[in-house]
Each structure stands twice: as structure tokens, then as C-alpha cells.
Write an enzyme that holds these catalytic residues in place. Structure first.
Site, PDB file in Angstrom:
ATOM      1  N   THR A  76       0.821  -1.208   0.000  1.00 58.73           N
ATOM      2  CA  THR A  76       0.000   0.000   0.000  1.00 58.73           C
ATOM      3  C   THR A  76       0.859   1.264   0.000  1.00 58.73           C
ATOM      4  O   THR A  76       1.948   1.279   0.596  1.00 58.73           O
ATOM      5  CB  THR A  76      -0.948   0.004   1.223  1.00 58.73           C
ATOM      6  OG1 THR A  76      -1.559   1.279   1.345  1.00 58.73           O
ATOM      7  CG2 THR A  76      -0.217  -0.266   2.520  1.00 58.73           C
ATOM      8  N   SER A  83      -1.645   2.851  10.662  1.00 58.82           N
ATOM      9  CA  SER A  83      -2.585   1.911  11.309  1.00 58.82           C
ATOM     10  C   SER A  83      -1.829   0.585  11.432  1.00 58.82           C
ATOM     11  O   SER A  83      -0.831   0.366  10.729  1.00 58.82           O
ATOM     12  CB  SER A  83      -3.852   1.707  10.471  1.00 58.82           C
ATOM     13  OG  SER A  83      -3.560   0.900   9.329  1.00 58.82           O
ATOM     14  N   TYR A  98      -2.858  -2.136  10.325  1.00 60.75           N
ATOM     15  CA  TYR A  98      -2.953  -2.730   8.987  1.00 60.75           C
ATOM     16  C   TYR A  98      -1.819  -2.247   8.085  1.00 60.75           C
ATOM     17  O   TYR A  98      -1.117  -3.039   7.462  1.00 60.75           O
ATOM     18  CB  TYR A  98      -4.318  -2.383   8.341  1.00 60.75           C
ATOM     19  CG  TYR A  98      -4.233  -2.394   6.838  1.00 60.75           C
ATOM     20  CD1 TYR A  98      -4.177  -3.600   6.145  1.00 60.75           C
ATOM     21  CD2 TYR A  98      -4.112  -1.212   6.099  1.00 60.75           C
ATOM     22  CE1 TYR A  98      -4.029  -3.616   4.766  1.00 60.75           C
ATOM     23  CE2 TYR A  98      -3.961  -1.224   4.733  1.00 60.75           C
ATOM     24  CZ  TYR A  98      -3.915  -2.424   4.073  1.00 60.75           C
ATOM     25  OH  TYR A  98      -3.740  -2.455   2.704  1.00 60.75           O
TER      26      TYR A  98
HETATM   27  N1  USQ Z   1     -11.465   9.414   5.006  1.00 59.11           N
HETATM   28  C1  USQ Z   1     -12.332  10.462   5.203  1.00 59.11           C
HETATM   29  N2  USQ Z   1     -13.661  10.177   5.299  1.00 59.11           N
HETATM   30  C2  USQ Z   1     -14.174   8.923   5.190  1.00 59.11           C
HETATM   31  C3  USQ Z   1     -13.266   7.854   4.978  1.00 59.11           C
HETATM   32  C4  USQ Z   1     -11.917   8.141   4.893  1.00 59.11           C
HETATM   33  O1  USQ Z   1     -11.916  11.621   5.297  1.00 59.11           O
HETATM   34  O2  USQ Z   1     -15.387   8.756   5.292  1.00 59.11           O
HETATM   35  C5  USQ Z   1     -10.008   9.694   4.892  1.00 59.11           C
HETATM   36  C6  USQ Z   1      -9.155   8.982   5.924  1.00 59.11           C
HETATM   37  O3  USQ Z   1      -9.086   9.707   7.128  1.00 59.11           O
HETATM   38  C7  USQ Z   1      -7.821   8.887   5.189  1.00 59.11           C
HETATM   39  C8  USQ Z   1      -8.213   8.800   3.718  1.00 59.11           C
HETATM   40  O4  USQ Z   1      -9.568   9.222   3.643  1.00 59.11           O
HETATM   41  O5  USQ Z   1      -7.082  10.061   5.372  1.00 59.11           O
HETATM   42  C9  USQ Z   1      -8.103   7.407   3.147  1.00 59.11           C
HETATM   43  O6  USQ Z   1      -8.872   6.537   3.943  1.00 59.11           O
HETATM   44  P1  USQ Z   1      -9.556   5.231   3.305  1.00 59.11           P
HETATM   45  O7  USQ Z   1     -10.458   4.634   4.321  1.00 59.11           O
HETATM   46  O8  USQ Z   1     -10.114   5.548   1.987  1.00 59.11           O
HETATM   47  O9  USQ Z   1      -8.286   4.334   3.005  1.00 59.11           O
HETATM   48  P2  USQ Z   1      -7.259   3.593   3.957  1.00 59.11           P
HETATM   49  O10 USQ Z   1      -7.804   3.366   5.306  1.00 59.11           O
HETATM   50  O11 USQ Z   1      -5.961   4.336   3.885  1.00 59.11           O
HETATM   51  O12 USQ Z   1      -7.103   2.180   3.274  1.00 59.11           O
HETATM   52  C10 USQ Z   1      -7.509   1.910   1.929  1.00 59.11           C
HETATM   53  C11 USQ Z   1      -7.686   0.415   1.775  1.00 59.11           C
HETATM   54  C12 USQ Z   1      -6.355  -0.274   1.984  1.00 59.11           C
HETATM   55  C13 USQ Z   1      -5.311   0.321   1.045  1.00 59.11           C
HETATM   56  C14 USQ Z   1      -5.224   1.827   1.230  1.00 59.11           C
HETATM   57  C15 USQ Z   1      -4.314   2.511   0.239  1.00 59.11           C
HETATM   58  O13 USQ Z   1      -8.665  -0.066   2.691  1.00 59.11           O
HETATM   59  O14 USQ Z   1      -6.514  -1.673   1.779  1.00 59.11           O
HETATM   60  O15 USQ Z   1      -4.077  -0.263   1.295  1.00 59.11           O
HETATM   61  O16 USQ Z   1      -6.541   2.404   1.035  1.00 59.11           O
HETATM   62  S1  USQ Z   1      -3.544   3.926   0.949  1.00 59.11           S
HETATM   63  O17 USQ Z   1      -4.558   4.795   1.536  1.00 59.11           O
HETATM   64  O18 USQ Z   1      -2.797   4.573  -0.097  1.00 59.11           O
HETATM   65  O19 USQ Z   1      -2.661   3.438   2.004  1.00 59.11           O
END
Ligand code: USQ
Length: 389
Positions: A144, A179, A181
């Protein structure tokens, strides 16, 4: 090619299987239905209906005139991993079978442990099975972009050259995840690098950004939809924003909403994963690819989803900043490289607004389901409140 997809029942796995089938590969898949089970446990389900695996496989065979040979089991079990390698003898393997939710890993100690064990152990099982049974295999492992965190310098693709106290070296780019994860992916990358160093395994480690979308060009034709999660644990930013608009809920940037991430569509994700297969690294190489199309702030995405929704339905969804349940920088520098996939021939397929329009249109067909899931959409998993025993 004989291609094994670990995690074939998942968002990416099921979609990738369709691309590879359309390219004429022989597909073997494994899954233990962990995501289906854990999504149910948080009171949620895929908004796009996903039939049981037997039905899925039958429909896949009917449409593509090619069966996926399916194995049910847990890749964190070494016997299962070795049996897979013995029976399939794959030319390439995609490892997409890890626990993939950052919020899930932060619910409490049980989920943190489960994430650590299933992710790290499955990758160790994989490199041992490869070394013992098929050392020429190409391992494509899903990592990721979150491994790098949000440092105040440009992010390279895997490695960087440094000069320190008058000496120079090439070192892994510092990882700083946010996290449990995301940390498992960092530990996996270290383990893969080491496996490559000692056994010369051929590995592509994919630093993938946040994926959005309901469909690819294959799914458009086959209508064999992949899962689509919108709840606070299993749904991801842009997909959630589109579902919130459809359900008549406010769109929820967390905190200030200026956090930036690399994003790419499901179509582009599958294109890149296929490209990694078609253009493998050299024998004995450990290759890192940063896989995303553009980076955006969460606020920009919230506004764009709101505008596109208004164009489609005439209604303007509210954007409501909520207290950030996570511990993360909400304002930061962000400039990651993503050149290697372009060098391999990747060209992004589309246009963000069009992609968002497609998601919204698909979700409007399942508006009642989006509304039904209202109770699991607002954040309930807080990094600082993660519980112990
Ligand atoms: N976020 C919001 N509002 C929401 C959901 C998320 O502002 O309702 C924000 C989070 O705080 C974060 C960002 O959006 O700053 C990304 O969160 P996310 O839930 O879209 O993604 P993340 O938890 O980082 O994980 C997802 C996948 C994971 C993958 C990763 C890629 O679940 O499997 O590895 O995206 S990355 O984000 O580049 O690490």
C-alpha cells in the site's frame, strides 16, 4: 500462463480474475471468505449483491467459457499454501489475501493481532512455498502507498539514494504507516526484500493507493459485479462519499480533510496489476511499483462527488466534516513518484468525474441498500479508543 490469485473473492481479486480470463490465462483462486464474514460482523454487507461462491464460479464459467479452479482455505495455514503450490504449479501468483482494512485493525487487540498474524504469516508462507516448490515463480504482492506515510519530502518508488556523513548508499525509503494494517504491509515489504536477498525470488511489491469504482470493462459486459463496501470499517473514501450522497447522508471528510492520498480507479488498478504480470521484473529482482493515478485531498473528492451528484440528481449533498477518528496528519506535503508503471506502458483510462458518475449511477440502482446501511456509515472506530483484552 497458470496464474494463482490468493483472495479471489475480494474487491480486486474477483475483478482481476475477469481481466486475466479475458486475456486467456488459466486461473486458479483461493479464498477463506474472511472479508464476507468480517463485514457481516460489523452489521454491513456489499452494496452490490455478491452471490455465494458456488454461484459466482458457475456464472464466471458460463460467461468466460473458462473455469476458475477454486480452493477454499486460509493462506496463513502453511499446509494449505504448500498444497496450493503443489497442485497448481503456478507461473505467477498474486497475493491479495490479506486483511485489508485499516479501521478493522484498529478496533482492538483481537483485530490487531488477527491482522498481524494473517498478513505477515501468509506472506512468509508464500515465500517459503515459492522457494521450496517453485523458485522461478513471479510473486505479485499487494502492498500500500500508506507504507510511506506522509513525509515532508518527495516519496520515491521503494528505494532512495542518500548521502550521509560523506558516504552514499541506496536504502529503502523510510516507512511510516498510520494503522496496524498499514504497518503489516511495511513488515511484509521488509520480509519480501529479505526473501529476495537470500533466495533471489522474483517479486513485484505493489504500493497501491486507494481504489474506487464499481466496474471495469469486463464487468460492464459480464455483469459479474465485485463487492462494494461503504461502511466505516470496510468502505474507503471515494466509494463511501458516493454512497453517502446516494443514501441522502452528509459526505464525511475526516477532520480538516486536507489529507492527501494517491487514488486510482478499479479499471486502472486491474490494468496495472495485469501489466505487472505481462512485464515482470528480471529473474532475482525485487521491484517496487507505486500504483496510483493522481493524488487528491479528501476535501477535493468530497466536493467533486457532491458536484457530480448534483449534475445527476439535481440535489446537492451536504459536506460535513466530522472529528477525525484516526490519528493522521490533516495538512501535509505529499509528492510521491509514480513513474515506473508509466515506463511499463500504463496510461490511465479515464476521467475522475466520469468515473464518479458511473459509481453514483450504479449505486442509484441499489439506493434502498445504501439507505439500509445508514447505521454503519458514520465512524465508530477510533484510533485512540482502540480497546485491549
Ligand atoms: N477518510 C475520510 N472520510 C471517510 C473515509 C476516509 O476523510 O469517510 C479519509 C481517511 O481519514 C484517510 C483517507 O480518507 O485520510 C483514506 O482513507 P480510506 O479509508 O479511503 O483508506 P485507507 O484506510 O488508507 O485504506 C484503503 C484500503 C487499503 C489500502 C489503502 C491505500 O482499505 O486496503 O491499502 O486504502 S492507501 O490509503 O494509499 O494506504
Amino acid at each position: 500462463m497458470r496464474v494463482l490469485i490468493l483472495g479471489v473473492d475480494g474487491y480486486i481479486g474477483w475483478t482481476l480474475a475477469q481481466r486475466l480470463a479475458s486475456k486467456g490465462h488459466d486461473i486458479y483462486g483461493a479464498d477463506n471468505f474472511f472479508t464476507r464474514k468480517r463485514v457481516k460482523e460489523v452489521g454491513s454487507e456489499s452494496v452490490l449483491p455478491i452471490p455465494p461462491m458456488g454461484t459466482r464460479l458457475k456464472r464466471f464459467g458460463d460467461f468466460y467459457r473458462k473455469d476458475i479452479k477454486f480452493f477454499r482455505g486460509n493462506v496463513a495455514d502453511p499446509d494449505f499454501m504448500y498444497r496450493l503450490f503443489e497442485e497448481v504449479r503456478p507461473d505467477a501468483v498474486y497475493h491479495l489475501a490479506e486483511q485489508r482494512s485499516a479501521p478493522y485493525s484498529m478496533i482492538g487487540l483481537k483485530q490487531a493481532n488477527e491482522t498481524m498474524v494473517s498478513n505477515l504469516v501468509s506472506t512468509i508462507n508464500l515465500v517459503y512455498a515459492a522457494k521450496d516448490l517453485n523458485p522461478n515463480i513471479h510473486i505479485i504482492k499487494l502492498g500500500t502507498m500508506g507504507e510511506y506515510g506522509t513525509p515532508n519530502i518527495d516519496i520515491t518508488e521503494g528505494f532512495m539514494e542518500i548521502e550521509f556523513r560523506g558516504r552514499k548508499d541506496t536504502v529503502p525509503f523510510p516507512r511510516n504507516a498510520s494503522s496496524w494494517y498499514h504497518w503489516t504491509k511495511v513488515h511484509d515489504s521488509n520480509n519480501l526484500m529479505f526473501a529476495n536477498r537470500i533466495w533471489k525470488l522474483k517479486i513485484t511489491d505493489v504500493m497501491q493507493g486507494v481504489v474506487y469504482g464499481t466496474a471495469t470493462k469486463e464487468i460492464e459486459k459480464s455483469r459479474l459485479y465485485t463487492r462494494f463496501d461503504i461502511d466505516e470499517v470496510w468502505g474507503t473514501a471515494l466509494n463511501r462519499f458516493a454512497a453517502q450522497a446516494v443514501a441522502g447522508l452528509p459526505i464525511t471528510p475526516y477532520g480538516k480533510g486536507n489529507q492527501k492520498r494517491g487514488f486510482l480507479s478499479l479499471e486502472d488498478s486491474i490494468t496495472c496489476l495485469n501489466l505487472a504480470l505481462e512485464k515482470p521484473p528480471k529473474d532475482g529482482e525485487y521491484r517496487v511499483l507505486n500504483q496510483f493515478d493522481q493524488y487528491y485531498s479528501v476535501n477535493f473528492l468530497a466536493e467533486t462527488v457532491s458536484e457530480v451528484f448534483k449534475d445527476i440528481s439535481g440535489k446537492s449533498p451536504e459536506i460535513k466534516h466530522v472529528d477525525n477518528p484516526r490519528v493522521e496528519a490533516e495538512e501535509h506535503y505529499y509528492n510521491p513518484d509514480h513513474k515506473k508503471l508509466y515506463d511499463l506502458g500504463y496510461r490511465p483510462s479515464g476521467d475522475l468525474r466520469k468515473d464518479i458518475g458511473k459509481i453514483i449511477t450504479d449505486l442509484l440502482d441499489h439506493k434502498e441498500k445504501c439507505k439500509e446501511l445508514k447505521k454503519v456509515i458514520m465512524p465508530r472506530t477510533f484510533w485512540r479508543k482502540s480497546s485491549g483484552l
